[in-house]
Design a protein around this motif. Structure first.
Motif, PDB file in Angstrom:
ATOM      1  N   ASN A 184      38.086  69.109  47.401  1.00 28.83           N
ATOM      2  CA  ASN A 184      37.828  68.082  46.392  1.00 28.83           C
ATOM      3  C   ASN A 184      37.379  68.774  45.098  1.00 28.83           C
ATOM      4  OD1 ASN A 184      36.182  66.015  44.870  1.00 28.83           O
ATOM      5  ND2 ASN A 184      36.920  64.744  46.551  1.00 28.83           N
TER       6      ASN A 184
ATOM      7  N   ASN B 214      25.660  60.433  43.361  1.00 28.90           N
ATOM      8  CA  ASN B 214      26.457  59.575  44.243  1.00 28.90           C
ATOM      9  C   ASN B 214      26.362  59.964  45.724  1.00 28.90           C
ATOM     10  OD1 ASN B 214      27.857  61.811  43.138  1.00 28.90           O
ATOM     11  ND2 ASN B 214      29.784  61.037  43.948  1.00 28.90           N
TER      12      ASN B 214
ATOM     13  N   HIS C 193      30.672  68.877  48.293  1.00 28.42           N
ATOM     14  CA  HIS C 193      31.317  67.585  48.118  1.00 28.42           C
ATOM     15  C   HIS C 193      30.584  66.529  48.936  1.00 28.42           C
ATOM     16  CE1 HIS C 193      34.135  64.406  48.131  1.00 28.42           C
ATOM     17  NE2 HIS C 193      34.592  64.657  49.341  1.00 28.42           N
TER      18      HIS C 193
HETATM   19  C1  LIG Z   1      36.779  63.605  45.795  1.00 27.35           C
HETATM   20  O1  LIG Z   1      35.566  62.951  46.090  1.00 27.35           O
HETATM   21  C2  LIG Z   1      35.338  61.756  45.340  1.00 27.35           C
HETATM   22  C3  LIG Z   1      33.938  61.279  45.648  1.00 27.35           C
HETATM   23  O2  LIG Z   1      33.692  61.229  47.021  1.00 27.35           O
HETATM   24  C4  LIG Z   1      36.425  60.737  45.697  1.00 27.35           C
HETATM   25  O3  LIG Z   1      36.223  59.571  44.947  1.00 27.35           O
HETATM   26  C5  LIG Z   1      37.779  61.357  45.398  1.00 27.35           C
HETATM   27  O4  LIG Z   1      38.796  60.476  45.802  1.00 27.35           O
HETATM   28  C6  LIG Z   1      37.958  62.690  46.109  1.00 27.35           C
HETATM   29  N1  LIG Z   1      39.187  63.321  45.639  1.00 27.35           N
HETATM   30  C7  LIG Z   1      40.036  63.921  46.455  1.00 27.35           C
HETATM   31  C8  LIG Z   1      41.228  64.522  45.822  1.00 27.35           C
HETATM   32  O5  LIG Z   1      39.847  63.965  47.658  1.00 27.35           O
END
Ligand SMILES: *[C@@H]1O[C@H](CO)[C@@H](O)[C@H](O)[C@H]1NC(C)=O
Ligand SMILES: *[C@@H]1O[C@H](CO)[C@@H](O)[C@H](O)[C@H]1NC(C)=O
Ligand SMILES: *[C@@H]1O[C@H](CO)[C@@H](O)[C@H](O)[C@H]1NC(C)=O
Ligand SMILES: *[C@@H]1O[C@H](CO)[C@@H](O)[C@H](O)[C@H]1NC(C)=O
Ligand SMILES: *[C@@H]1O[C@H](CO)[C@@H](O)[C@H](O)[C@H]1NC(C)=O
Length: 601
Positions: free
Chosen positions: A339, A508, A446
């Motif tokens: 992420n 968050n 994350h």
């Molecule tokens: C990354 O984490 C955020 C917050 O939890 C989430 O909203 C988002 O969809 C995630 N992005 C990916 C590419 O997984």
């Protein structure tokens, strides 16, 4: 991406770099010592001068998230409430009085961990050194047969799964060997040490092959009728383990294998063992579970004595640091699971900047950045470069020996989500590179903050940062100075915090308090219950180098999942993390003793 000047690693003599490193470290220690003496003198003088103008003694206070102050009596009151809540076995959060708070932010929880490592860690370093000087292989090998055949061992075995978890298996065995006054065996698979291409193990340890050989050579079976038997206790089988009920110090089997010990918890289960013998041995090593402020860096100290990087890995680490380059000041570890959360980056940057401010050094700080997600590193490097020099192991550009292994390694596609796309050996270079940080380790994630891998990086870095205990007169002076300065400054701005370990949480992640920190061996898991405030803003919290295994501290409380898990071990844990010792005794006396053994000779 910023990189130190690339120089051929082969031109660099490892030995000379080590020596230079040692000398400069000693010089620095001396300078620091003189500085502290001077600081202490200045402060005492200033204190004398201002003492007359002081009418009221200062009180110890804690600032809450709302900016409210919580004084010491109120904190004690909360502790009482925790107990009362347990007595009435209430499962709901306690009522907030005008003076007491019913929850704490992560920053508040971490206050107690600020700069406390020195005294207790030196004590444990000494304990571990003494243990290995008595039980280390060089001495035990030379014992006369009748003594050797009565000697005991603990074996640590690891496979080649996640490094953090596997390393904890070996370190738990090492800790157990200290508690039981036995020697340590590192288990091999087909003649190879776990991660043997990347890690060297201390010659204070045995291999099972050597113990078997010595057992035969000394005639332990023929002359003394002693079989080489291993007792196995599986921590991952709650109904079978003797962690709480057995007196392991009385076990007659020559070898003990405490199986399935993948984090800091298993070794600390002995803190609640029903036998005083075991409990005392455990608290001598780990401290008391309720005193979060005096918990030594046990796993860091064990690693410091037991493992070192292989030549190839060290070559890669030196390549990143640069020929004769300064060791990094700070490490930033971000576990992002692919992420690229901007909020996680933002929070981590602020936390990192705080660590940089605390350095108070003239030169531009050097920051090592490691992550399972390469694109995340790319993104954050430019931002960090504004305030520091960024070091990062760019394995694709490294031409040293270790990179030849890539071709021979099987692909581990299935672990990419967990470990990232980099080849396996890169994790070892990152580990030893990151643990060279002299002043701070900052973690972000994350979701779950504080993986076993990152925890061990911080532990090893902290152990190395407190230097060598050898020049003891100097150390003694230093410790006295620290004590004086620490007393005068009552914890704040105190020089005792020479190394900081910080966790960064983006707001968050904390919408429901620390509830998402569900990992059983993760450092913040023991704080994840109802006492963690909901809706916190970004946090940058001091973090324990030794993750707590129990919930006895003031702001600790369990999540329902862990209450359930402890139930399987026979422990009834209240919603506030308290347990009833009598209940464990009753449980243990009603339980039948399970013995599982394997015989080698
Ligand atoms: C990354 O984490 C955020 C917050 O939890 C989430 O909203 C988002 O969809 C995630 N992005 C990916 C590419 O997984
Ligand atoms: C540990 O074992 C050694 C012999 O191997 C013995 O001399 C020593 O007293 C033991 N220490 C403790 C604390 O049991
Ligand atoms: C064991 O290792 C230490 C330090 O690594 C070294 O000084 C010592 O000579 C070694 N001992 C043996 C017997 O190899
Ligand atoms: C990093 O810097 C870029 C460019 O200045 C900026 O757009 C971005 O928001 C910064 N990222 C963080 C996490 O602060
Ligand atoms: C610590 O330092 C900060 C900034 O230098 C100062 O505001 C604060 O009052 C100091 N705290 C103590 C207890 O001296």
């Amino acid at each position: 991406m910023l990189h130190t000047t690339l120089q051929s690693p082969k031109t660099k003599s490892k030995r000379s770099s080590k020596m230079r490193y040692g000398i400069s470290r000693r010089k620095r220690a001396l300078l620091r010592c003189l500085f502290i003496l001077f600081a202490a003198f200045t402060f005492i003088t200033r204190l004398m001068l201002t003492l007359r103008s002081l009418d009221a003694p200062p009180t110890t206070t804690t600032t809450t998230s709302n900016g409210a102050m919580l004084d010491l009596p109120a904190q004690l009151e909360l502790l009482d409430l925790k107990r009362v809540a347990f007595m009435s076995s209430a499962e709901t959060p306690i009522q907030a009085g005008p003076k007491t708070k019913n929850c704490a932010t992560v920053d508040e929880m971490g206050k107690v961990f600020k700069g406390r490592i020195l005294k207790d860690s030196f004590r444990v370093r000494k304990l571990i050194q003494t243990h290995f000087s008595i039980n280390g292989a060089p001495r035990i090998r030379e014992l006369p047969p009748e003594q050797f055949c009565r000697h005991g061992f603990v074996i640590g075995k690891a496979s080649e799964a996640g490094f953090g978890n596997e390393m904890y298996k070996l370190l738990t065995a090492a800790a157990l060997s200290v508690m039981l006054n036995r020697s340590l065996i590192i288990g091999q698979t087909r003649g190879k040490y776990p991660f043997g291409d990347y890690i060297l193990y201390s010659n204070l340890t045995f291999t099972l092959r050597e113990v078997k050989h010595l057992w035969r050579q000394n005639g332990c079976l023929k002359k003394y009728g002693r079989h080489l038997v291993m007792r196995i206790d599986d921590f991952e089988k709650p109904t079978k383990t003797n962690a709480l009920c057995g007196n392991w110090r009385k076990w007659p089997q020559p070898i003990i294998w405490y199986q399935g010990t993948t984090d800091a918890v298993a070794a600390q289960f002995f803190l609640k063992n029903v036998h005083p013998d075991m409990r005392n041995a455990a608290s001598e090593l780990f401290g008391k579970p309720e005193s979060l402020q005096s918990r030594p860096n046990v796993f860091g100290e064990l690693m410091r004595i037991l493992i070192s990087p292989s030549r190839d890995v060290e070559e890669a680490v030196n390549w990143v640091i640069g020929n004769g380059g300064r060791d990094p000041d700070i490490t930033l570890h971000m576990r992002m699971l692919m992420n690229r959360s901007v909020r996680a980056a933002q929070a981590a940057l602020n936390c990192l900047k705080r660590a940089i401010r605390n350095l108070r050094q003239g030169s531009r700080p050097r920051v090592v950045v490691i992550s399972d997600t390469p694109s995340f590193i790319k993104g954050i490097t430019a931002n960090i470069s504004e305030v520091a020099e960024v070091l990062h192991f760019d394995y694709e550009r490294f031409r040293g020996k270790v990179s030849d292994d890539i071709k021979s390694l099987p692909s581990l596609e299935f672990r990419v989500k967990d470990w990232g796309p980099a080849p396996r050996w890169v994790a070892f270079v990152d580990f030893f590179l990151a643990s060279r940080a002299k002043h701070a380790v900052v973690l972000g994630a994350h979701r779950r903050v504080g993986t076993t891998y990152a925890q061990l990086i911080a532990a090893l870095a902290a152990a190395d940062s407190i230097g060598n205990a050898a020049p003891c007169v100097l150390q003694l002076i230093c410790m006295v100075c620290y004590l004086i300065v620490g007393l005068i400054l009552s914890g704040e701005n105190s020089t005792t915090s020479r190394f900081s370990f910080l966790s960064s949480f983006q707001g968050n992640l904390l919408a429901e308090g620390l509830k998402l920190q569900v990992g059983w061996g993760h450092v913040w898991n023991r704080f994840a219950g109802p006492l963690s405030c909901r809706g916190q803003s970004n946090q940058c919290a001091f973090t324990p180098l030794l993750p707590p295994a129990w919930w006895d501290g003031q702001w600790q409380s369990p999540i329902p999942r862990d209450i359930h898990r402890l139930e399987q071990y026979g422990i009834r844990l209240s919603g506030f993390g308290t347990i009833d010792e009598n209940q464990i005794h009753a449980f243990c006396s009603s339980r039948k003793n399970i013995v599982k053994t394997v015989s080698f000779i």
